[in-house]
Design a protein around this motif. Sequence first.
Motif, mmCIF file in Angstrom:
data_model
loop_
_atom_site.group_PDB
_atom_site.id
_atom_site.type_symbol
_atom_site.label_atom_id
_atom_site.label_comp_id
_atom_site.label_asym_id
_atom_site.label_seq_id
_atom_site.Cartn_x
_atom_site.Cartn_y
_atom_site.Cartn_z
ATOM 1 N N GLN A 149 27.517 79.269 7.916
ATOM 2 C CA GLN A 149 26.301 80.007 7.552
ATOM 3 C C GLN A 149 25.153 79.677 8.479
ATOM 4 O O GLN A 149 24.296 80.503 8.761
ATOM 5 C CB GLN A 149 25.879 79.620 6.138
ATOM 6 N N HIS A 160 30.938 84.813 -2.367
ATOM 7 C CA HIS A 160 30.381 85.026 -3.702
ATOM 8 C C HIS A 160 30.872 86.363 -4.253
ATOM 9 O O HIS A 160 30.466 86.772 -5.325
ATOM 10 C CB HIS A 160 28.850 85.026 -3.656
ATOM 11 N N GLU A 196 31.275 82.246 3.925
ATOM 12 C CA GLU A 196 30.654 83.540 3.621
ATOM 13 C C GLU A 196 30.594 84.450 4.849
ATOM 14 O O GLU A 196 29.522 84.901 5.263
ATOM 15 C CB GLU A 196 29.261 83.334 3.029
ATOM 16 N N GLY A 214 25.404 75.685 -4.581
ATOM 17 C CA GLY A 214 25.378 74.223 -4.730
ATOM 18 C C GLY A 214 26.690 73.624 -5.206
ATOM 19 O O GLY A 214 26.771 72.428 -5.481
ATOM 20 N N ALA A 215 27.761 74.436 -5.289
ATOM 21 C CA ALA A 215 29.045 73.943 -5.807
ATOM 22 C C ALA A 215 29.704 72.923 -4.878
ATOM 23 O O ALA A 215 30.500 72.097 -5.312
ATOM 24 C CB ALA A 215 29.998 75.114 -6.017
ATOM 25 N N GLY A 216 29.390 73.007 -3.585
ATOM 26 C CA GLY A 216 30.003 72.090 -2.627
ATOM 27 C C GLY A 216 30.875 72.783 -1.589
ATOM 28 O O GLY A 216 31.614 72.129 -0.839
ATOM 29 N N LYS A 217 30.781 74.092 -1.497
ATOM 30 C CA LYS A 217 31.644 74.847 -0.574
ATOM 31 C C LYS A 217 31.324 74.495 0.886
ATOM 32 O O LYS A 217 32.216 74.166 1.667
ATOM 33 C CB LYS A 217 31.476 76.362 -0.806
ATOM 34 N N THR A 218 30.035 74.576 1.243
ATOM 35 C CA THR A 218 29.659 74.278 2.626
ATOM 36 C C THR A 218 29.953 72.819 2.964
ATOM 37 O O THR A 218 30.430 72.510 4.065
ATOM 38 C CB THR A 218 28.163 74.608 2.842
ATOM 39 N N THR A 219 29.722 71.934 2.016
ATOM 40 C CA THR A 219 30.032 70.512 2.237
ATOM 41 C C THR A 219 31.515 70.338 2.539
ATOM 42 O O THR A 219 31.900 69.572 3.432
ATOM 43 C CB THR A 219 29.634 69.691 0.990
ATOM 44 N N VAL A 250 22.463 62.799 -4.810
ATOM 45 C CA VAL A 250 23.178 64.066 -5.057
ATOM 46 C C VAL A 250 24.662 63.893 -4.761
ATOM 47 O O VAL A 250 25.042 63.468 -3.669
ATOM 48 C CB VAL A 250 22.615 65.195 -4.153
ATOM 49 N N PRO A 255 29.447 78.674 -7.688
ATOM 50 C CA PRO A 255 28.027 79.016 -7.702
ATOM 51 C C PRO A 255 27.263 78.271 -6.609
ATOM 52 O O PRO A 255 27.812 77.349 -5.993
ATOM 53 C CB PRO A 255 27.566 78.575 -9.092
ATOM 54 N N TYR A 295 24.968 62.602 -1.087
ATOM 55 C CA TYR A 295 23.759 62.583 -0.256
ATOM 56 C C TYR A 295 22.694 61.905 -1.102
ATOM 57 O O TYR A 295 22.103 62.560 -1.965
ATOM 58 C CB TYR A 295 23.322 64.002 0.098
HETATM 59 P P1 ATP Z 1 25.821 77.939 -1.583
HETATM 60 O O1 ATP Z 1 26.693 78.892 -2.334
HETATM 61 O O2 ATP Z 1 24.411 77.950 -2.093
HETATM 62 O O3 ATP Z 1 25.915 78.052 -0.097
HETATM 63 P P2 ATP Z 1 27.544 75.534 -1.564
HETATM 64 O O4 ATP Z 1 28.628 75.655 -2.570
HETATM 65 O O5 ATP Z 1 27.889 75.799 -0.153
HETATM 66 O O6 ATP Z 1 26.303 76.438 -2.018
HETATM 67 P P3 ATP Z 1 26.678 72.932 -0.626
HETATM 68 O O7 ATP Z 1 25.788 73.465 0.457
HETATM 69 O O8 ATP Z 1 27.941 72.294 -0.228
HETATM 70 O O9 ATP Z 1 26.949 74.065 -1.732
HETATM 71 O O10 ATP Z 1 25.803 71.899 -1.458
HETATM 72 C C1 ATP Z 1 26.329 71.071 -2.506
HETATM 73 C C2 ATP Z 1 25.223 70.168 -3.014
HETATM 74 O O11 ATP Z 1 24.931 69.158 -2.037
HETATM 75 C C3 ATP Z 1 23.906 70.849 -3.298
HETATM 76 O O12 ATP Z 1 23.308 70.248 -4.416
HETATM 77 C C4 ATP Z 1 23.089 70.593 -2.031
HETATM 78 O O13 ATP Z 1 21.704 70.621 -2.300
HETATM 79 C C5 ATP Z 1 23.584 69.208 -1.656
HETATM 80 N N1 ATP Z 1 23.512 68.954 -0.187
HETATM 81 C C6 ATP Z 1 24.261 69.569 0.747
HETATM 82 N N2 ATP Z 1 23.966 69.101 1.991
HETATM 83 C C7 ATP Z 1 23.014 68.154 1.805
HETATM 84 C C8 ATP Z 1 22.275 67.295 2.683
HETATM 85 N N3 ATP Z 1 22.499 67.308 3.998
HETATM 86 N N4 ATP Z 1 21.367 66.462 2.139
HETATM 87 C C9 ATP Z 1 21.162 66.444 0.798
HETATM 88 N N5 ATP Z 1 21.814 67.217 -0.090
HETATM 89 C C10 ATP Z 1 22.730 68.070 0.406
#
Ligand code: ATP
Length: 239
Positions: free
Chosen positions: A79, A183, A151, A39-44, A16, A37, A13
């Motif tokens: 989420q 988590h 989650e 921001g690890a990338g799980k939701t992505t 990032v 943790p 992104y």
């Molecule tokens: P959490 O445990 O906090 O839910 P996560 O493991 O699900 O975190 P992600 O939401 O996948 O983490 O985010 C991974 C990284 O990508 C983070 O640095 C986040 O800020 C960034 N990110 C995710 N979506 C976007 C977006 N649409 N635009 C910019 N950055 C993004």
Amino acid sequence: MTVIEMSAVTKEYGAVRALDGLDLRVERGEIVALLGPNGAGKTTTFELLLDLARPTRGDVAVLGGAPATARGRVGAMLQSAGLPEQVTVRELVRLVGRSYPAAVPTDELLRRVSLHERASRVVTSLSGGERQRLLLAMALVGEPELLLLDEPTAAMDVASRRAFWAQARTAVGHGATILFATHDMAEAQGVADRILVMARGRLLADAPPAELVADDDLEAVFLALTEEISAAHPEGALS
Ligand code: ATP
């Protein structure tokens, strides 16, 4: 049969890098926990599997094809999921079921997730845990072959959490595969056949719980793995 296959997947992104060359495989019938943790990338990862986002590089396959082709065979709890107001539990599940060719009958499904006594209530009146069970019902209504749960039990008390996983396990008994983010180390250890640990968009560990925690507790293993990569790749560094 391989249900999820991600090969060398990178998602950026702007500056990032949310995923950084991620390789991930899940086989049919497995329950797999995704730990990492913030921001690890799980939701992505979930967003790519659901075709809500596309990889910058690399390949993503779900149920043997592109994520867009698998949509009707995948159930998800995200989420960010919002619920409409002024609609009852039964009406909402029925409505969602209409988009599937073979939806589970609404009342049977509500009984399965122990929400039958709440069927006539408007969704805004549900407790946090009941709301999560409603989201599970919506994820299960199309008899999905793959469940993606981000989650899913975050707002639940101990008893609700147990009931939730009993219901999800029944879904697996019917042939589904589950990938869930959490988590909660105890939950990952108790529920999953296999645990994936990720940080900074990379996979750091992939093993059955008993193997990961052979000499230590899972929290210690998790912290050791994720602190190591944080030290090697300070905040802001892309690679
Ligand atoms: P959490 O445990 O906090 O839910 P996560 O493991 O699900 O975190 P992600 O939401 O996948 O983490 O985010 C991974 C990284 O990508 C983070 O640095 C986040 O800020 C960034 N990110 C995710 N979506 C976007 C977006 N649409 N635009 C910019 N950055 C993004």
